[in-house]
Design a protein around this motif. Structure first.
Motif, PDB file in Angstrom:
ATOM      1  N   LEU A  95       4.451  -7.983   1.573  1.00 58.05           N
ATOM      2  CA  LEU A  95       4.093  -9.241   0.912  1.00 58.05           C
ATOM      3  C   LEU A  95       5.210 -10.273   0.851  1.00 58.05           C
ATOM      4  O   LEU A  95       4.936 -11.466   1.020  1.00 58.05           O
ATOM      5  N   PRO A  96       6.437  -9.882   0.610  1.00 57.06           N
ATOM      6  CA  PRO A  96       7.458 -10.934   0.528  1.00 57.06           C
ATOM      7  C   PRO A  96       7.625 -11.751   1.802  1.00 57.06           C
ATOM      8  O   PRO A  96       8.147 -12.873   1.767  1.00 57.06           O
ATOM      9  N   SER A  97       7.192 -11.207   2.940  1.00 50.85           N
ATOM     10  CA  SER A  97       7.446 -11.895   4.205  1.00 50.85           C
ATOM     11  C   SER A  97       6.194 -12.213   4.995  1.00 50.85           C
ATOM     12  O   SER A  97       6.275 -12.549   6.178  1.00 50.85           O
ATOM     13  N   THR A  98       5.017 -12.126   4.378  1.00 52.68           N
ATOM     14  CA  THR A  98       3.788 -12.433   5.102  1.00 52.68           C
ATOM     15  C   THR A  98       2.751 -13.013   4.159  1.00 52.68           C
ATOM     16  O   THR A  98       2.993 -13.157   2.958  1.00 52.68           O
ATOM     17  N   THR A  99       1.589 -13.345   4.708  1.00 61.95           N
ATOM     18  CA  THR A  99       0.537 -13.950   3.897  1.00 61.95           C
ATOM     19  C   THR A  99      -0.294 -12.870   3.191  1.00 61.95           C
ATOM     20  O   THR A  99      -0.241 -11.692   3.560  1.00 61.95           O
ATOM     21  N   ILE A 100      -1.070 -13.307   2.211  1.00 59.08           N
ATOM     22  CA  ILE A 100      -1.926 -12.370   1.484  1.00 59.08           C
ATOM     23  C   ILE A 100      -2.958 -11.760   2.423  1.00 59.08           C
ATOM     24  O   ILE A 100      -3.214 -10.546   2.394  1.00 59.08           O
ATOM     25  N   GLY A 101      -3.556 -12.582   3.280  1.00 56.08           N
ATOM     26  CA  GLY A 101      -4.553 -12.083   4.216  1.00 56.08           C
ATOM     27  C   GLY A 101      -3.991 -11.037   5.155  1.00 56.08           C
ATOM     28  O   GLY A 101      -4.629 -10.015   5.428  1.00 56.08           O
ATOM     29  N   ALA A 102      -2.765 -11.284   5.655  1.00 62.57           N
ATOM     30  CA  ALA A 102      -2.137 -10.329   6.569  1.00 62.57           C
ATOM     31  C   ALA A 102      -1.827  -9.022   5.847  1.00 62.57           C
ATOM     32  O   ALA A 102      -1.983  -7.929   6.413  1.00 62.57           O
ATOM     33  N   ALA A 103      -1.394  -9.110   4.597  1.00 64.27           N
ATOM     34  CA  ALA A 103      -1.076  -7.909   3.824  1.00 64.27           C
ATOM     35  C   ALA A 103      -2.328  -7.065   3.584  1.00 64.27           C
ATOM     36  O   ALA A 103      -2.305  -5.836   3.727  1.00 64.27           O
ATOM     37  N   ILE A 104      -3.422  -7.741   3.236  1.00 65.78           N
ATOM     38  CA  ILE A 104      -4.671  -7.012   3.020  1.00 65.78           C
ATOM     39  C   ILE A 104      -5.169  -6.416   4.335  1.00 65.78           C
ATOM     40  O   ILE A 104      -5.668  -5.278   4.372  1.00 65.78           O
ATOM     41  N   GLY A 105      -5.018  -7.173   5.416  1.00 64.76           N
ATOM     42  CA  GLY A 105      -5.406  -6.659   6.730  1.00 64.76           C
ATOM     43  C   GLY A 105      -4.619  -5.416   7.108  1.00 64.76           C
ATOM     44  O   GLY A 105      -5.170  -4.458   7.665  1.00 64.76           O
ATOM     45  N   LEU A 106      -3.321  -5.405   6.794  1.00 61.29           N
ATOM     46  CA  LEU A 106      -2.501  -4.233   7.055  1.00 61.29           C
ATOM     47  C   LEU A 106      -3.004  -3.042   6.258  1.00 61.29           C
ATOM     48  O   LEU A 106      -3.076  -1.914   6.781  1.00 61.29           O
ATOM     49  N   ALA A 107      -3.360  -3.271   4.990  1.00 66.77           N
ATOM     50  CA  ALA A 107      -3.870  -2.172   4.160  1.00 66.77           C
ATOM     51  C   ALA A 107      -5.133  -1.577   4.762  1.00 66.77           C
ATOM     52  O   ALA A 107      -5.300  -0.346   4.811  1.00 66.77           O
ATOM     53  N   LEU A 108      -6.023  -2.435   5.242  1.00 68.54           N
ATOM     54  CA  LEU A 108      -7.270  -1.941   5.846  1.00 68.54           C
ATOM     55  C   LEU A 108      -6.987  -1.160   7.128  1.00 68.54           C
ATOM     56  O   LEU A 108      -7.640  -0.139   7.403  1.00 68.54           O
ATOM     57  N   LEU A 109      -6.017  -1.621   7.902  1.00 69.82           N
ATOM     58  CA  LEU A 109      -5.641  -0.887   9.121  1.00 69.82           C
ATOM     59  C   LEU A 109      -5.057   0.479   8.781  1.00 69.82           C
ATOM     60  O   LEU A 109      -5.344   1.481   9.455  1.00 69.82           O
ATOM     61  N   ILE A 110      -4.235   0.523   7.742  1.00 73.57           N
ATOM     62  CA  ILE A 110      -3.669   1.804   7.312  1.00 73.57           C
ATOM     63  C   ILE A 110      -4.790   2.739   6.861  1.00 73.57           C
ATOM     64  O   ILE A 110      -4.820   3.923   7.222  1.00 73.57           O
ATOM     65  N   GLY A 111      -5.726   2.209   6.081  1.00 74.40           N
ATOM     66  CA  GLY A 111      -6.850   3.020   5.626  1.00 74.40           C
ATOM     67  C   GLY A 111      -7.665   3.562   6.782  1.00 74.40           C
ATOM     68  O   GLY A 111      -8.059   4.742   6.791  1.00 74.40           O
ATOM     69  N   ALA A 112      -7.917   2.714   7.781  1.00 72.12           N
ATOM     70  CA  ALA A 112      -8.682   3.149   8.954  1.00 72.12           C
ATOM     71  C   ALA A 112      -7.925   4.211   9.738  1.00 72.12           C
ATOM     72  O   ALA A 112      -8.515   5.193  10.221  1.00 72.12           O
ATOM     73  N   ALA A 113      -6.601   4.041   9.873  1.00 70.63           N
ATOM     74  CA  ALA A 113      -5.796   5.009  10.625  1.00 70.63           C
ATOM     75  C   ALA A 113      -5.760   6.371   9.935  1.00 70.63           C
ATOM     76  O   ALA A 113      -5.899   7.421  10.579  1.00 70.63           O
ATOM     77  N   LEU A 114      -5.599   6.363   8.619  1.00 68.47           N
ATOM     78  CA  LEU A 114      -5.582   7.625   7.880  1.00 68.47           C
ATOM     79  C   LEU A 114      -6.969   8.281   7.899  1.00 68.47           C
ATOM     80  O   LEU A 114      -7.087   9.508   7.986  1.00 68.47           O
ATOM     81  N   GLY A 115      -8.004   7.456   7.835  1.00 69.80           N
ATOM     82  CA  GLY A 115      -9.357   7.982   7.958  1.00 69.80           C
ATOM     83  C   GLY A 115      -9.613   8.569   9.329  1.00 69.80           C
ATOM     84  O   GLY A 115     -10.307   9.581   9.466  1.00 69.80           O
ATOM     85  N   LEU A 116      -9.048   7.927  10.359  1.00 71.65           N
ATOM     86  CA  LEU A 116      -9.175   8.447  11.723  1.00 71.65           C
ATOM     87  C   LEU A 116      -8.572   9.840  11.821  1.00 71.65           C
ATOM     88  O   LEU A 116      -9.163  10.744  12.437  1.00 71.65           O
ATOM     89  N   LEU A 117      -7.416  10.037  11.217  1.00 70.69           N
ATOM     90  CA  LEU A 117      -6.785  11.360  11.234  1.00 70.69           C
ATOM     91  C   LEU A 117      -7.691  12.395  10.570  1.00 70.69           C
ATOM     92  O   LEU A 117      -7.899  13.493  11.109  1.00 70.69           O
ATOM     93  N   ASN A 118      -8.254  12.049   9.418  1.00 67.60           N
ATOM     94  CA  ASN A 118      -9.180  12.959   8.746  1.00 67.60           C
ATOM     95  C   ASN A 118     -10.378  13.278   9.635  1.00 67.60           C
ATOM     96  O   ASN A 118     -10.811  14.434   9.742  1.00 67.60           O
ATOM     97  N   GLY A 119     -10.922  12.244  10.272  1.00 62.05           N
ATOM     98  CA  GLY A 119     -12.090  12.429  11.119  1.00 62.05           C
ATOM     99  C   GLY A 119     -11.816  13.328  12.310  1.00 62.05           C
ATOM    100  O   GLY A 119     -12.642  14.173  12.673  1.00 62.05           O
ATOM    101  N   LEU A 120     -10.649  13.170  12.918  1.00 64.08           N
ATOM    102  CA  LEU A 120     -10.293  14.003  14.068  1.00 64.08           C
ATOM    103  C   LEU A 120     -10.102  15.463  13.655  1.00 64.08           C
ATOM    104  O   LEU A 120     -10.518  16.383  14.368  1.00 64.08           O
ATOM    105  N   LEU A 121      -9.484  15.674  12.504  1.00 64.53           N
ATOM    106  CA  LEU A 121      -9.280  17.043  12.023  1.00 64.53           C
ATOM    107  C   LEU A 121     -10.604  17.745  11.762  1.00 64.53           C
ATOM    108  O   LEU A 121     -10.797  18.913  12.124  1.00 64.53           O
ATOM    109  N   VAL A 122     -11.528  17.017  11.146  1.00 64.44           N
ATOM    110  CA  VAL A 122     -12.815  17.612  10.794  1.00 64.44           C
ATOM    111  C   VAL A 122     -13.712  17.777  12.020  1.00 64.44           C
ATOM    112  O   VAL A 122     -14.367  18.809  12.197  1.00 64.44           O
ATOM    113  N   THR A 123     -13.708  16.770  12.898  1.00 65.12           N
ATOM    114  CA  THR A 123     -14.656  16.754  14.005  1.00 65.12           C
ATOM    115  C   THR A 123     -14.220  17.604  15.184  1.00 65.12           C
ATOM    116  O   THR A 123     -15.004  18.405  15.718  1.00 65.12           O
ATOM    117  N   TYR A 124     -12.975  17.452  15.604  1.00 64.56           N
ATOM    118  CA  TYR A 124     -12.552  18.101  16.850  1.00 64.56           C
ATOM    119  C   TYR A 124     -11.751  19.381  16.633  1.00 64.56           C
ATOM    120  O   TYR A 124     -11.762  20.260  17.486  1.00 64.56           O
TER     121      TYR A 124
END
Length: 329
Positions: A95-124
């Motif tokens: 946040l100190p070096s970017t916009t609010i939208g970019a920070a929230i977008g990063l959070a969503l990307l992190i959430g998707a990436a961590l969810g992807l790891l969970n999905g791969l563990l369960v599925t494959y």
């Protein structure tokens, strides 16, 4: 004296009322609880207090939207607290070096990436969801503590705090976001091929595979979507706390699962209700708030949460068969 035409009409209306009350019993419970708490503590109806209740319901509700999708597919995710912590720390760090939208977008990307790891563990790797996500919970929490060196990352952006904790009238912005997310989740679940696939393998995975449905892709996808919902809850939680740390959502997954199950989503999969999820989230927020207003020790919240959850499961089992809970639908 009733005529032959009046008697069936009255019977029909009575049956309709009983049916509505049976299907929407959780809404009735919530209304009765609010009236009782308001009578015992009139300050409950204060605008500030009602706004605070909706704030608390928003955090649980946003994460519960993702959990509703998972449970509808016969899945489960216990890594909610870890995903929230890592996502919120990501926001606080950039946040100190970017916009609010970019920070929230990063959070969503992190959430998707961590969810992807969970999905791969369960599925494959075919690890049971309970075990896989319990393991990643500790993995994600470890990453959060390593990232912050065990400390707290303060959020100094006043604009971010104003955005994530603001209100429209007396209704908190996070609750308005929850309504939008719940509506989009409903459309995804009920009006898309992905949602039909999710409900199909939640009901019978073997039959769904025989029908040629893309079960593996849907599993990975639903974990990613759920991860984004968890991250969004972390975005608003961080704004409310003005900081982020590793244990900011410790044990939060139990509140989320309780709200979904009490709301009416079937534990065995195949059926879900987003309205019930919101009502369940508000119900637990009202319970917690009422304990504070009445001066009851905080640990009684665990007792009441467990009692309400067990009662809802018992009612659901009696009404629709073991393992399935019906609530507001």
């Amino acid at each position: 004296m009733l005529t032959g035409e009046e008697a069936p009409a009255k019977t029909s209306r009575g049956a309709y009322i009983r049916t509505v009350l049976s299907q929407q019993y959780l809404v009735v419970v919530l209304i009765v609880l609010c009236i009782a708490v308001g009578w015992a503590a009139p300050s409950f109806w204060g605008v500030g207090n009602l706004s605070n209740v909706l704030f608390q319901a928003s955090f649980v509700g946003l994460a519960a939207c993702g959990m509703t999708l998972l449970i509808a597919g016969g899945l489960l995710d216990l890594s909610v607290g870890g995903v929230i912590a890592v996502s919120a720390i990501g926001v606080a760090t950039v946040l100190p070096s970017t916009t609010i939208g970019a920070a929230i977008g990063l959070a969503l990307l992190i959430g998707a990436a961590l969810g992807l790891l969970n999905g791969l563990l369960v599925t494959y790797l075919r690890i049971a969801p309970f075990i896989a996500t319990l393991g990643t919970l500790y993995l994600f929490l470890g990453l959060a503590f390593i990232w912050t060196s065990g400390g707290v990352v303060a959020i100094t952006s006043s604009n971010y705090r104003a955005t994530t904790t603001g209100t429209v009238g007396w209704v908190p912005i996070p609750f308005l976001v929850l309504v939008v997310v719940a509506f989009l989740t409903y459309l995804l679940l009920k009006r898309t091929y992905f949602g039909r696939t999710l409900r199909a393998f939640g009901s019978n995975e073997h039959a769904a595979k025989l029908a040629g449905l893309p079960v593996n892709r849907a599993k990975v996808g639903v974990f990613m979507i759920a991860g984004m919902c968890f991250a969004l809850a972390g975005v608003f939680m961080a704004g409310r706390l003005s900081s982020a740390e590793g244990n900011m959502a410790m044990g939060f997954e139990m509140n989320v699962i309780a709200a979904v199950v009490v709301g009416g989503t079937a534990l065995r999969g195949g059926r879900a209700t987003l309205v019930g999820t919101i009502v369940g989230s508000v119900l637990f927020a009202v319970l917690a708030n009422s304990l504070n207003l009445l001066g009851v020790a905080s640990y009684w919240q665990y007792v009441l949460t467990g009692t309400v959850l067990a009662a809802a499961v018992a009612v659901g089992a009696r009404r629709s068969g073991a393992g399935e809970v019906r609530g507001a639908s």
